[in-house]
Scaffold this active site. Structure first.
Site, short mmCIF file in Angstrom:
data_model
loop_
_atom_site.label_atom_id
_atom_site.label_comp_id
_atom_site.label_asym_id
_atom_site.label_seq_id
_atom_site.Cartn_x
_atom_site.Cartn_y
_atom_site.Cartn_z
N ILE A 1 37.12 50.70 4.98
CA ILE A 1 38.30 50.17 5.69
C ILE A 1 38.21 48.65 5.77
CG2 ILE A 1 38.71 52.25 7.06
CD1 ILE A 1 37.54 50.62 9.49
N ASP A 2 36.99 48.12 5.64
CA ASP A 2 36.81 46.66 5.77
C ASP A 2 37.42 45.92 4.56
OD1 ASP A 2 35.41 47.42 7.95
OD2 ASP A 2 33.43 46.89 7.19
N MET B 1 38.76 46.67 13.67
CA MET B 1 37.46 46.65 12.97
C MET B 1 37.50 45.76 11.72
SD MET B 1 35.98 50.52 12.96
CE MET B 1 34.99 51.15 14.32
O1 F6P Z 1 32.07 49.39 7.75
C1 F6P Z 1 33.09 50.09 8.34
C2 F6P Z 1 33.08 49.93 9.83
O2 F6P Z 1 34.08 50.80 10.31
C3 F6P Z 1 33.26 48.50 10.32
O3 F6P Z 1 34.57 48.06 10.32
C4 F6P Z 1 32.68 48.60 11.70
O4 F6P Z 1 32.21 47.36 12.18
C5 F6P Z 1 31.53 49.52 11.48
O5 F6P Z 1 31.86 50.34 10.39
C6 F6P Z 1 31.22 50.37 12.66
O6 F6P Z 1 30.13 51.15 12.35
P1 F6P Z 1 29.60 52.33 13.25
O7 F6P Z 1 30.62 53.41 13.23
O8 F6P Z 1 28.32 52.73 12.59
O9 F6P Z 1 29.42 51.78 14.63
#
Ligand code: F6P
Length: 410
Positions: free
Chosen positions: A142-143, A189
């Site tokens: 999604i990033d 995010m």
């Molecule tokens: O890399 C995708 C992502 O959704 C980022 O946007 C976000 O910072 C991170 O993963 C969050 O990760 P987790 O679900 O492991 O906290």
């Protein structure tokens, strides 16, 4: 392909990462591959020989269609960093031992920058030790921050959810005709790249005035300038809605979310700080400074799990990259990732090709400067042109008792 294959999912899930698994499965079956295994919880599960047979779920009329409509990582995910090869050969040997045990010729790994590091390490090890097994990266995040590829599967659907939710929230926030506006701050995010926060700009349309500002990590966050902007908006408007990326940073390098947390922020296996609390922190600061009513929304995992509102373009492309990874492996390719290559916007057209994983793993691509407005708090038509096609189209969920039906691993 003579042997079997295995597919894994890794990193933060998306609304369409299961479509990539579906793409791998369908292409493999078309090629006559006998067994398509799924890694349960990515490479971490694979190292513990935790596999499932995808025929059990997908070899029927509804399986693939249900999988495409199922959020998160159907196979289970992980955030596991392969150790450096030197001194850790036994970890790598274990991977090949399990591949040999199940007659697995090729491993497909769907993920973002960190997961592509796993593909790189395994293909490097195979090359250095004359191992015949092949390794292919399937992009997802999604990033939207993988380099080389025009965009990443998962992004379009998360962007569609953000734009839709903000349109709804803007209607809600502007419904009260009071003299003083409520200041609503929405946190999105995306880590160190502002791609997903930028999608807030897509809320603006013929039926919506759009958000009032978007703060991206591509620009240093200045608290005084932010406060001045909020005060100015509050004087002129009866509703103020601001989008902020979770990754915005102060000039001293600290994330704004770090100001919100007491003590050290948790980090994952790749050293990424856990980000959360930016909107809540800013909303509190605005309330304290202005006395205005504020509200903080953190879209959190909702934005990457909203398969009920996934973009059909995204679903199809996620399927395609999985499918084409199998075709590339069949042609003998290894140590590569499938990329999406845009051929035009009018009409939108996109194909795929393959690219060396070494140029992709661990590299973060950010939003180009020329798409950010001069004041640093908005996106221009360049971004709109890039992003709008990615959120187009819908796939109707299959409902059960009033909610979308999902495929769940036993
Ligand atoms: O890399 C995708 C992502 O959704 C980022 O946007 C976000 O910072 C991170 O993963 C969050 O990760 P987790 O679900 O492991 O906290």
């Amino acid at each position: 392909m003579k042997g079997n294959i295995v597919v894994g999912q890794s990193g933060g899930p998306t609304a369409v990462i299961n479509s990539s698994v579906a793409g791998v499965y369908v292409a493999a079956k078309q090629l006559g591959v006998k067994k398509v295994y799924g890694m349960v919880h990515g490479i971490q599960g694979f190292l513990a020989d935790n596999l499932c047979d995808l025929d059990e779920y997908l070899d029927n009329e509804t399986g693939v269609e249900l999988l495409k409509r199922t959020p998160s990582a159907f196979l289970g995910s992980c955030r596991f960093k392969m150790p450096k090869i030197e001194g850790n050969e036994e970890v790598y040997e274990k991977v090949f031992e399990i591949m040999e045990k199940h007659d697995i010729e090729c491993l497909f790994y769907a993920g973002g920058n960190d997961s592509m590091d796993t593909v790189k390490m395994l293909s490097d090890y195979a090359a250095a030790h004359n191992k015949p097994q092949r390794f292919m990266g399937v992009p997802k995040t999604i990033d939207n921050d993988l380099p080389i590829t025009d965009h990443c599967p998962g992004y379009g659907s998360a962007a569609k959810y953000i734009a839709t939710s903000l349109k709804e929230v803007i209607r809600d926030n502007s419904s009260f005709g009071v003299e003083k506006p409520t200041i609503l701050i929405a946190e999105i995010m995306g880590r160190n790249a502002g791609w997903l926060a930028a999608a807030a700009a897509l809320a603006k349309d013929v039926d919506c005035e759009g958000v009032d500002a978007v703060y991206l990590p591509e620009r240093t966050f200045d608290m005084d300038a932010f406060m001045a902007k909020v005060k100015d908006l509050a004087e002129r408007k009866s509703s103020v809605v601001i989008a902020v990326s979770e990754g915005i940073k102060l000039s001293d390098g600290r994330y704004v979310c770090e100001l919100a947390s007491e003590g050290d922020v948790a980090v994952d296996a790749f050293g990424h700080k856990q980000m959360s609390g930016t909107a809540a922190y800013l909303a509190q600061a605005v309330a304290a400074e202005t006395g205005l009513k504020t509200r903080a929304i953190e879209f959190s995992t909702l934005q990457r799990a909203a398969t009920h509102l996934a973009s059909l373009t995204d679903i199809n492309e996620a399927f395609q990259v999985g499918h084409d990874a199998v075709i590339a492996a069949e042609e003998g390719k290894t140590g590569m990732m499938i990329t999406l290559d845009r051929n035009g916007n009018d009409p939108y057209q996109c194909g795929t090709s393959v690219y060396d994983i070494h140029a992709i793993a661990n590299v973060e691509r950010t939003v180009p400067d020329e798409w950010i407005t001069e004041d640093g708090c908005g996106l221009n038509e360049g971004y709109e042109k890039y992003a709008r096609p990615l959120i187009m189209g819908e796939l109707q969920p299959l409902f059960v008792n009033g909610t979308p039906r999902h495929l769940v691993r036993k």
